[in-house]
Design a protein around this motif. Structure first.
Motif, PDB file in Angstrom:
ATOM      1  N   ASP A 197       9.092 -12.783  23.393  1.00  0.00           N
ATOM      2  CA  ASP A 197       9.489 -12.735  21.986  1.00  0.00           C
ATOM      3  C   ASP A 197       8.623 -13.687  21.168  1.00  0.00           C
ATOM      4  OD1 ASP A 197      11.020 -11.736  19.899  1.00  0.00           O
ATOM      5  OD2 ASP A 197      12.505 -13.335  20.033  1.00  0.00           O
ATOM      6  N   GLU A 198       7.325 -13.666  21.467  1.00  0.00           N
ATOM      7  CA  GLU A 198       6.410 -14.607  20.813  1.00  0.00           C
ATOM      8  C   GLU A 198       6.198 -14.270  19.348  1.00  0.00           C
ATOM      9  OE1 GLU A 198       4.764 -14.293  25.100  1.00  0.00           O
ATOM     10  OE2 GLU A 198       6.193 -13.268  23.790  1.00  0.00           O
ATOM     11  N   ASN A 199       6.011 -15.293  18.527  1.00  0.00           N
ATOM     12  CA  ASN A 199       5.668 -15.090  17.116  1.00  0.00           C
ATOM     13  C   ASN A 199       4.172 -15.268  16.895  1.00  0.00           C
ATOM     14  OD1 ASN A 199       5.373 -17.826  17.413  1.00  0.00           O
ATOM     15  ND2 ASN A 199       6.912 -18.414  15.890  1.00  0.00           N
ATOM     16  N   THR A 200       3.404 -15.167  17.990  1.00  0.00           N
ATOM     17  CA  THR A 200       1.945 -15.248  17.923  1.00  0.00           C
ATOM     18  C   THR A 200       1.360 -13.891  18.292  1.00  0.00           C
ATOM     19  OG1 THR A 200       1.871 -15.981  20.221  1.00  0.00           O
ATOM     20  CG2 THR A 200       1.905 -17.691  18.518  1.00  0.00           C
TER      21      THR A 200
ATOM     22  N   ASN B  53      -0.898  -4.436  10.060  1.00  0.00           N
ATOM     23  CA  ASN B  53      -1.891  -3.378   9.928  1.00  0.00           C
ATOM     24  C   ASN B  53      -2.615  -3.206  11.263  1.00  0.00           C
ATOM     25  OD1 ASN B  53      -4.138  -5.247  10.072  1.00  0.00           O
ATOM     26  ND2 ASN B  53      -3.756  -5.750   7.923  1.00  0.00           N
ATOM     27  N   ILE B  54      -3.491  -2.221  11.350  1.00  0.00           N
ATOM     28  CA  ILE B  54      -4.061  -1.853  12.635  1.00  0.00           C
ATOM     29  C   ILE B  54      -4.874  -2.990  13.246  1.00  0.00           C
ATOM     30  CG2 ILE B  54      -6.121  -0.805  11.627  1.00  0.00           C
ATOM     31  CD1 ILE B  54      -4.155   0.296  14.795  1.00  0.00           C
ATOM     32  N   VAL B  55      -5.519  -3.793  12.428  1.00  0.00           N
ATOM     33  CA  VAL B  55      -6.303  -4.916  12.954  1.00  0.00           C
ATOM     34  C   VAL B  55      -5.374  -5.996  13.494  1.00  0.00           C
ATOM     35  CG1 VAL B  55      -7.946  -6.731  12.359  1.00  0.00           C
ATOM     36  CG2 VAL B  55      -8.235  -4.431  11.419  1.00  0.00           C
ATOM     37  N   GLN B  56      -4.272  -6.239  12.799  1.00  0.00           N
ATOM     38  CA  GLN B  56      -3.352  -7.297  13.206  1.00  0.00           C
ATOM     39  C   GLN B  56      -2.572  -6.947  14.471  1.00  0.00           C
ATOM     40  OE1 GLN B  56      -1.228  -7.406   9.513  1.00  0.00           O
ATOM     41  NE2 GLN B  56      -2.384  -9.153   8.697  1.00  0.00           N
TER      42      GLN B  56
ATOM     43  N   GLU C 205       0.500   0.707  15.129  1.00  0.00           N
ATOM     44  CA  GLU C 205       1.416   0.670  13.996  1.00  0.00           C
ATOM     45  C   GLU C 205       2.593   1.628  14.227  1.00  0.00           C
ATOM     46  OE1 GLU C 205      -0.988  -0.096  10.059  1.00  0.00           O
ATOM     47  OE2 GLU C 205      -1.990   1.444  11.212  1.00  0.00           O
ATOM     48  N   TYR C 206       3.531   1.596  13.286  1.00  0.00           N
ATOM     49  CA  TYR C 206       4.755   2.375  13.443  1.00  0.00           C
ATOM     50  C   TYR C 206       4.495   3.888  13.457  1.00  0.00           C
ATOM     51  CZ  TYR C 206       7.008  -1.978  11.871  1.00  0.00           C
ATOM     52  OH  TYR C 206       7.424  -3.267  11.718  1.00  0.00           O
ATOM     53  N   ASP C 207       5.253   4.582  14.302  1.00  0.00           N
ATOM     54  CA  ASP C 207       5.309   6.035  14.269  1.00  0.00           C
ATOM     55  C   ASP C 207       6.542   6.476  15.040  1.00  0.00           C
ATOM     56  OD1 ASP C 207       4.670   8.614  13.646  1.00  0.00           O
ATOM     57  OD2 ASP C 207       2.922   8.767  14.953  1.00  0.00           O
TER      58      ASP C 207
ATOM     59  N   ASN D 196       2.557 -13.661   9.237  1.00  0.00           N
ATOM     60  CA  ASN D 196       1.575 -13.197   8.247  1.00  0.00           C
ATOM     61  C   ASN D 196       1.102 -11.769   8.509  1.00  0.00           C
ATOM     62  OD1 ASN D 196       0.245 -13.855  10.586  1.00  0.00           O
ATOM     63  ND2 ASN D 196      -1.563 -14.717   9.567  1.00  0.00           N
ATOM     64  N   ASN D 197       1.748 -11.043   9.401  1.00  0.00           N
ATOM     65  CA  ASN D 197       1.394  -9.638   9.599  1.00  0.00           C
ATOM     66  C   ASN D 197       1.877  -8.809   8.415  1.00  0.00           C
ATOM     67  OD1 ASN D 197       0.280 -10.265  12.057  1.00  0.00           O
ATOM     68  ND2 ASN D 197       1.454  -8.751  13.213  1.00  0.00           N
ATOM     69  N   ALA D 198       1.028  -7.892   7.970  1.00  0.00           N
ATOM     70  CA  ALA D 198       1.318  -7.077   6.794  1.00  0.00           C
ATOM     71  C   ALA D 198       2.528  -6.188   7.028  1.00  0.00           C
ATOM     72  CB  ALA D 198       0.100  -6.227   6.450  1.00  0.00           C
ATOM     73  N   GLY D 199       3.204  -5.829   5.927  1.00  0.00           N
ATOM     74  CA  GLY D 199       4.345  -4.933   6.020  1.00  0.00           C
ATOM     75  C   GLY D 199       5.358  -5.208   4.931  1.00  0.00           C
ATOM     76  N   GLN D 200       6.322  -4.286   4.798  1.00  0.00           N
ATOM     77  CA  GLN D 200       7.370  -4.429   3.802  1.00  0.00           C
ATOM     78  C   GLN D 200       8.545  -5.214   4.392  1.00  0.00           C
ATOM     79  OE1 GLN D 200       5.547  -1.466   4.069  1.00  0.00           O
ATOM     80  NE2 GLN D 200       4.493  -2.247   2.267  1.00  0.00           N
ATOM     81  N   GLY D 201       9.343  -5.779   3.502  1.00  0.00           N
ATOM     82  CA  GLY D 201      10.524  -6.492   3.949  1.00  0.00           C
ATOM     83  C   GLY D 201      10.217  -7.907   4.402  1.00  0.00           C
ATOM     84  N   LYS D 202      11.207  -8.550   4.959  1.00  0.00           N
ATOM     85  CA  LYS D 202      11.097  -9.937   5.376  1.00  0.00           C
ATOM     86  C   LYS D 202       9.990 -10.104   6.400  1.00  0.00           C
ATOM     87  CE  LYS D 202      13.913 -13.661   7.337  1.00  0.00           C
ATOM     88  NZ  LYS D 202      15.250 -14.009   7.886  1.00  0.00           N
ATOM     89  N   PRO D 203       9.120 -11.114   6.222  1.00  0.00           N
ATOM     90  CA  PRO D 203       8.026 -11.330   7.178  1.00  0.00           C
ATOM     91  C   PRO D 203       8.543 -11.450   8.607  1.00  0.00           C
ATOM     92  CG  PRO D 203       7.716 -12.698   5.244  1.00  0.00           C
ATOM     93  CD  PRO D 203       9.069 -12.071   5.100  1.00  0.00           C
ATOM     94  N   GLY D 204       7.809 -10.841   9.519  1.00  0.00           N
ATOM     95  CA  GLY D 204       8.133 -10.934  10.932  1.00  0.00           C
ATOM     96  C   GLY D 204       9.088  -9.885  11.452  1.00  0.00           C
ATOM     97  N   THR D 205       9.706  -9.097  10.544  1.00  0.00           N
ATOM     98  CA  THR D 205      10.762  -8.185  10.980  1.00  0.00           C
ATOM     99  C   THR D 205      10.268  -6.748  11.117  1.00  0.00           C
ATOM    100  OG1 THR D 205      11.498  -7.713   8.717  1.00  0.00           O
ATOM    101  CG2 THR D 205      12.489  -9.602   9.829  1.00  0.00           C
ATOM    102  N   ASP D 206      10.827  -6.062  12.120  1.00  0.00           N
ATOM    103  CA  ASP D 206      10.649  -4.617  12.288  1.00  0.00           C
ATOM    104  C   ASP D 206      11.918  -3.911  11.840  1.00  0.00           C
ATOM    105  OD1 ASP D 206       8.108  -4.634  13.636  1.00  0.00           O
ATOM    106  OD2 ASP D 206       9.121  -5.240  15.480  1.00  0.00           O
ATOM    107  N   ARG D 207      11.781  -2.895  11.017  1.00  0.00           N
ATOM    108  CA  ARG D 207      12.905  -2.031  10.658  1.00  0.00           C
ATOM    109  C   ARG D 207      12.375  -0.602  10.495  1.00  0.00           C
ATOM    110  NH1 ARG D 207      14.699  -6.257  11.682  1.00  0.00           N
ATOM    111  NH2 ARG D 207      16.290  -7.488  10.606  1.00  0.00           N
ATOM    112  N   SER D 208      13.189   0.368  10.841  1.00  0.00           N
ATOM    113  CA  SER D 208      12.847   1.771  10.623  1.00  0.00           C
ATOM    114  C   SER D 208      14.102   2.514  10.191  1.00  0.00           C
ATOM    115  CB  SER D 208      12.283   2.411  11.894  1.00  0.00           C
ATOM    116  OG  SER D 208      11.023   1.884  12.232  1.00  0.00           O
TER     117      SER D 208
END
Length: 761
Positions: free
Chosen positions: A34-37, A414-417, A423-425, A452-464
């Motif tokens: 569960d690393e944040n790196t 994003n794809i580089v990060q 990325e999501y699918d 600092n990974n790009a995306g919507q919503g709160k930084p660091g979180t995954d949601r779908s």
């Protein structure tokens, strides 16, 4: 023989090149917790992946699947498969037991019994498995090239890992070789290989169906042996029957024991899908390579999936190169392989198996190039494993029903990060189901991605989430029709339909709210306060049509597109990948069966078998202006086998069995194609069996149907017409004979008409 010479399924690598493999569905860990790196913190946490540190997905809530449901496995691998550039195998396996755990920390589990019981540490293989491996004599009949394994006696040392590093409780020898000759807790799902002719060997040697023998020691004896191993004559415990039964080391004696097979069916075995080397991307068709797994009929709370990617060079015969060549690989004669005049010439010019050889390109000129080769990587294995999940027995409401799993892969950024993750699918991105089937929406993510990974919503979180897209608004060129029935939502749009009038998969209003907002009382437009895990229990779908849906949070059009499509069909459709080993495709109602014997296909064929009801076939043909002749009628459903081209090896055919009307007469099979617009039909030689079962052989795809050519009806109709004419003529003659005045009157009238016509002219 003490050391069986078993071939390496690990295979090709040029040194200094990573040939990684990354599992995307289920979410592959690559040893990440569960690393944040972006980099994983410990490459030795659970297993030896050999992958890049930046791969993998954080652990989420355990996914829960139903036995017998359809599950799409998705991955990307670095080097080529199904090409002449090297040999490639992909081994898919799973393991279930109550000791499995993800743990709560990234540290490697300690090499102690107490450590194995500490729930903080993740654990796949158990401690007894590793202890036996680390003490058991390695297979010294294997080719290790010029790698130095002197004084390295146990199975934790291999050609690929000659340092004996520990990765969780994994056994290096078991990891590097397949089929493995000692007992393993892993159960086989499938083997995909460049050399499909090896499939009978793989299947017969799988522990699914074949027991293993080993020198058994109790757990207590193993712990004692760990402390005494340096005092043993061979610095290891026996690995063969002779030594096991005759040797006693420091009071410890094993028992030559049979470990039973897993009691499962033999694994699927077929050719690998083509993938491009140095790419780590999609397959030939532009989509990720996948394997569709029907989950086993078990009830287990804790399971783990692994995929191993084995690549080997074709520079030498790895199946028949033994320990005879160890330490002195110049014994391998490469002269004939590379067109050199003699073995001595090959050695003089550097065509030998050793690390970084200098090769003379010209026999007479002193011009050399150094090859970047590492013999520890001539045969090399990579792997990835999932986090822990469960496979549960179905409730009564789902028994006998088809359940399709629909998941989300990828992570924030994003794809580089995120690379080499993705990325999501949605997975499957496009799914074909039949009316009456069930769909199980379920996914998980993490709250601890890099901030600092790009995306919507709160930084660091995954949601779908999932919402039906709005209908098509404007014409967009030549749209290719997909699926059956009406179209709901349009891929070209990015706005969702209103929940007030959305018609999505027969789902209730409450289900639509859950899919949209993840929980009923969610007032956060970015879904931040929802859990990253979502589960909507399987829902039945009845309304035919093609549904296009979107995730509102992760779909910003510019560089992220999280959309999916579900096609609900009113008639049967089966898909299968059949290659050299052949196989069977069967319709849901079992009225159509396609069977290919071994050797019928000379390459992997991705087949689709559709069964159109007669009225559907008639409708489609009439749309092309094709109708039946008098006396003909269809006496079977229409069978569509795609691709509609030649499919088999030269001169080979596969068999098809199809049910026709039992009382039909003069039955013949015919084939045409949708590409020709049904403009021409050819008769197919077929055998008519009892109860109207028709069997035929063919080498191609196409549209097949049985017709009853009942020309008796046509003959009877013609005879009736002739009889009617005869009766009319005969009746007229009889009438005028009885009434001659009428005949005279008719003749006079005819003459008057004739004169009138002549006068006008």
């Amino acid at each position: 023989m003490k050391y069986p010479i078993l071939s390496m399924v690990c295979s090709v690598l040029i040194a200094a090149v990573d040939a990684d493999i990354y599992l995307h569905n289920p979410r592959g860990s690559n040893n990440r917790h569960d690393e944040n790196t972006r980099e994983r913190k410990n490459e030795k946490r659970l297993f030896d992946s050999q992958n890049n540190d930046r791969g993998g997905y954080n652990v989420g809530s355990p996914m829960k699947y139903y036995s017998g449901s359809k599950y799409q496995i998705e991955w990307t691998n670095q080097h080529s498969c199904n090409s002449a550039k090297g040999n490639c195998e992909l081994i898919l396996q799973y393991m279930c037991n109550s000791d499995l755990r993800d743990g709560t920390k990234t540290d490697t589990i300690p090499d102690t019994e107490d450590g194995s019981k500490d729930p903080q540490y993740g654990m796949h293989e158990n401690y007894e498995h590793y202890l036996w491996c680390s003490l058991r004599e390695r297979n010294k009949g294997l080719f290790t090239a010029d790698q130095n394994l002197n004084n390295k006696h146990t199975a934790k040392y291999t050609r690929q890992d000659n340092q004996g590093n520990r990765y969780g409780y994994e056994c290096a020898e078991e990891r590097d070789y397949y089929p493995y000759w000692q007992p393993s807790p892993w159960k086989d799902i499938a083997i995909m290989t460049n050399k499909a002719k090896k499939c009978p060997y793989y299947q017969s040697e799988s522990q699914n169906v074949k027991s293993r023998w080993g020198c058994y020691f109790s757990f207590e004896d193993l712990k004692r042996a760990k402390d005494q191993i340096n005092n043993f004559p061979k610095k290891s415990l026996p690995n063969n029957k002779e030594d096991c039964e005759q040797t006693q080391v420091n009071g410890i004696k094993g028992t030559w024991k049979e470990f039973p097979a897993h009691g499962l069916s033999k694994p699927d075995c077929r050719e690998t899908d083509l993938s491009r080397d140095n790419h780590l991307g999609n397959g030939l068709n532009g989509n990720p390579n996948v394997y569709n797994w029907t989950l086993p009929d078990i009830d287990e709370d804790k399971c783990v999936f692994r995929i191993r990617y084995n690549i080997s060079t074709e520079d030498y015969d790895s199946w028949n190169t033994t320990a005879e060549y160890n330490g002195n690989p110049t014994k391998l004669d490469l002269s004939s392989k590379y067109g050199l005049p003699s073995e001595e010439d090959a050695k003089t010019r550097g065509f030998v198996f050793k690390g970084n050889p200098n090769v003379k390109l010209f026999a007479t000129a002193n011009f050399e190039l150094q090859l970047a080769l590492d013999t520890s990587q001539y045969g090399r294995t990579f792997q990835d494993r999932s986090h822990v999940f469960s496979i549960k027995q179905r409730p009564d409401s789902l028994k006998g029903m088809m359940v399709h799993n629909l998941n989300v892969r990828g992570k924030r950024g994003n794809i580089v990060q995120v690379y080499p993750a993705v990325e999501y699918d949605f997975v499957p991105n496009t799914i074909n189901i039949m009316a009456g089937d069930y769909v199980h929406f379920q996914w998980t993510g993490s709250n601890n991605n890099p901030q600092n990974n790009a995306g919507q919503g709160k930084p660091g979180t995954d949601r779908s989430n999932v919402l039906l897209l709005t209908p098509q608004l404007y014409p967009e060129g030549n749209d290719v029709p997909f699926g059956q029935g009406p179209v709901f939502g349009h891929y070209g749009n990015n706005y969702p339909s209103s929940l007030n009038n959305a018609s999505f998969l027969d789902l209730s209003k409450n289900d639509l709210i859950q899919l949209s907002f993840l929980k009923p009382d969610n007032a956060d437009k970015d879904l931040n306060n929802a859990d990253p895990y979502f589960n909507l229990e399987p829902r039945q779908v009845m309304t035919v049509g093609t549904y296009h849906y979107v995730c509102t949070r992760n779909n910003d059009f510019s560089n992220r597109d999280q959309k999916g499509r579900i096609s609900v069909n009113k008639f049967q459709m089966e898909n299968g990948a059949l290659g050299y080993m052949g196989g069977t495709l069967t319709s849901r109602d079992h009225q159509v069966v396609l069977t290919a014997d071994q050797g019928v296909f000379d390459r992997l064929q991705k087949l689709t078998m559709e069964v159109w009801p007669r009225e559907e076939g008639v409708r489609r043909m009439e749309s092309y202006g094709v109708t039946l002749s008098i006396g003909e009628k269809y006496v079977s459903n229409f069978l569509v086998i795609s691709p509609q081209t030649e499919l088999t090896a030269l001169g080979k055919k596969f068999q098809v069995r199809i049910q026709t009307d039992p009382d039909a007469v003069n039955v013949n099979m015919y084939v045409s194609s949708t590409d020709s617009g049904f403009s021409s039909w050819s008769k197919v030689k077929a055998d008519i069996g009892k109860d109207g079962v028709v069997t035929f052989s063919t080498s191609r795809g196409g549209v097949y149907v049985a017709k009853s050519d009942n020309y008796t009806v046509l003959i009877i109709a013609l005879c009736v017409s002739i009889l009617v004419v005869f009766l009319i003529v005969g009746g007229a003659i009889l009438y005028f004979r009885k009434n001659p005045a009428k005949w005279t009157q008719l003749k006079d009238s005819t003459k008057m008409v004739k004169r009138s016509t002549q006068n006008k002219v």
